[in-house]
Design a protein around this motif. Sequence first.
Motif, short mmCIF file in Angstrom:
data_model
loop_
_atom_site.label_atom_id
_atom_site.label_comp_id
_atom_site.label_asym_id
_atom_site.label_seq_id
_atom_site.Cartn_x
_atom_site.Cartn_y
_atom_site.Cartn_z
N MET A 142 -1.24 -6.50 -0.18
CA MET A 142 -2.70 -6.38 -0.33
C MET A 142 -3.08 -6.46 -1.82
SD MET A 142 -4.16 -3.57 2.36
CE MET A 142 -4.99 -2.71 1.07
N CYS A 143 -4.15 -7.18 -2.08
CA CYS A 143 -4.64 -7.31 -3.46
C CYS A 143 -5.08 -5.93 -3.98
CB CYS A 143 -5.82 -8.27 -3.48
SG CYS A 143 -6.76 -8.28 -5.02
N PRO A 144 -4.58 -5.51 -5.17
CA PRO A 144 -4.98 -4.20 -5.69
C PRO A 144 -6.44 -4.18 -6.16
CG PRO A 144 -3.54 -5.33 -7.26
CD PRO A 144 -3.61 -6.19 -6.03
N VAL A 145 -7.00 -5.39 -6.35
CA VAL A 145 -8.39 -5.45 -6.84
C VAL A 145 -9.38 -5.29 -5.68
CG1 VAL A 145 -10.09 -6.94 -7.99
CG2 VAL A 145 -7.70 -6.93 -8.77
N CYS A 146 -9.14 -6.06 -4.60
CA CYS A 146 -10.18 -6.06 -3.55
C CYS A 146 -9.62 -5.77 -2.16
CB CYS A 146 -10.88 -7.42 -3.53
SG CYS A 146 -9.90 -8.71 -2.73
N GLY A 147 -8.29 -5.63 -2.07
CA GLY A 147 -7.73 -5.32 -0.74
C GLY A 147 -7.50 -6.56 0.11
N GLY A 148 -7.80 -7.74 -0.47
CA GLY A 148 -7.57 -8.98 0.31
C GLY A 148 -6.08 -9.26 0.47
N ALA A 149 -5.75 -10.20 1.33
CA ALA A 149 -4.34 -10.54 1.57
C ALA A 149 -3.86 -11.48 0.46
CB ALA A 149 -4.17 -11.23 2.92
N VAL A 150 -2.67 -11.23 -0.05
CA VAL A 150 -2.07 -12.07 -1.10
C VAL A 150 -1.45 -13.32 -0.45
CG1 VAL A 150 -0.18 -12.18 -2.78
CG2 VAL A 150 -1.66 -10.16 -2.67
#
Length: 251
Positions: free
Chosen positions: A157-165
Motif C-alpha cells: 500500500m502506498c504510504p502517501v495515499c493508501g493506493g495499491a503499488v
Amino acid sequence: MDDLDPELLALARSARTVTVLTGAGMSAESGVPTFRDAGTGLWARWSPEELATPEAWEADPELVWSWYLWRARQLRRLRPNAGHRALARWAGRARVQVVTQNVDDLHERAGSEVLAHLHGSLFAFRCSACGAPFPGALVPGLSPVDPEEPTRERPPMCPVCGGAVRPSVVWFGELLPEGALERGADAVAEADLVLVVGTSGLVQPAASLPLIAAGRGIPVVEVNPEDTALTPHADWAVRARSAEALPRLLP
Ligand code: BV8
Ligand code: ZN
C-alpha cells in the motif's frame, strides 16, 4: 554461425558512436523467456498481452502484481550473458548508447549504461493512484525465490495515499516514460552505426526507432536468428543468437 562479412567487421571496428536497440532476444540466453515464447515454459499460464495492461490491473491487481513480482524474483537468479558483456566492453572503444525495450536489469548488471528503458523496469515501483515512487527495498520478498508458479500476493500500500503499488513498467495502451522515446530517437539520429538486437519489431512506438536510421542512411545491423518486421530496413542481417554474435562482431 557463419563468418561475419569483413566489411561489417570493419564498420563495427571503425564506428565511433553506436546506438544499440535491444529486445527480449537479448536476454533470452540469460534464461529470460521472450514474449514470442509466451504460451510455453515460464509464461504458459498467462500471456503478456493479457496481463501487461491497465485493464488486467483494474480487474485483478493481485494477479498482475504477483506475476511481476515473480518475474522480478526470477531475474534475481539469472545473469547477464556474453552478449550483454560484449556491449559493455564495447563502451570502452566507442560511445555506445543502449536503448532497450527490456524491463530487466541485465544490461546494467553487465556494466552498460542504459540511455532509455522504453518500457520501464521490473525493479521500479510507484503508487497506482497518486504516482508516488515506492522504494524497491520495501517490496516484500524481492529476493531469489523459486516458486514454480507465482504465489498470489497483495501489492503493498502506498504510504502517501493508501493506493495499491504497481510496477513502473509501461503496459499496452500506456504512454512511454517522459522523454524516453525522444532520447532513443536522438541517439539513433546521431549514431554512425545502429544495432537492432533480439526484437521482433512488433511493438510501437519502439519499433519505429530503427526506421529513423534507415531514413538517414545510417547503417543498420540486425542481430536475430530469424527474420523480423525490421529486416527489410536493415543493411546487414546477422542470423545468429546475440550471445554468440556480439562477442564476434564487436571489437
Ligand atoms: C502506446 C513492458 C500510445 C511490460 C511492454 C490498441 C490500443 C492501444 C495501443 C495499441 C493498440 N494497437 C497497437 C497499439 C500500440 C501498442 C502496440 O504496439 N501493440 C502491439 C502488440 C501491436 N503499443 C502500446 O500500447 C505502447 N503505448 O502506444 O501508447 C497509445 C496509448 C493509447 C492508445 C493508443 C496509443 C506501449 C507498449 C509497451 C508494452 N509493454 N513491456 C512487460 O514487460 O510486462 S512490451 C513488451 O513486448 C516488451 O517490452 C517488448 O517491447 C515487446 C516484446 O517484443 P520483443 O522485445 O521484440 O520480444 P519478442 O518476444 O516479440 O521477440 C523476441 C525476438 O528475439 C524475436 O525476433 C526472436 O527471433 C529473437 N530472439 C530469440 N532468441 C534470441 C533472439 N535474438 C537474439 N538472440 C537470441 N538468443
Ligand atoms: Zn499513493
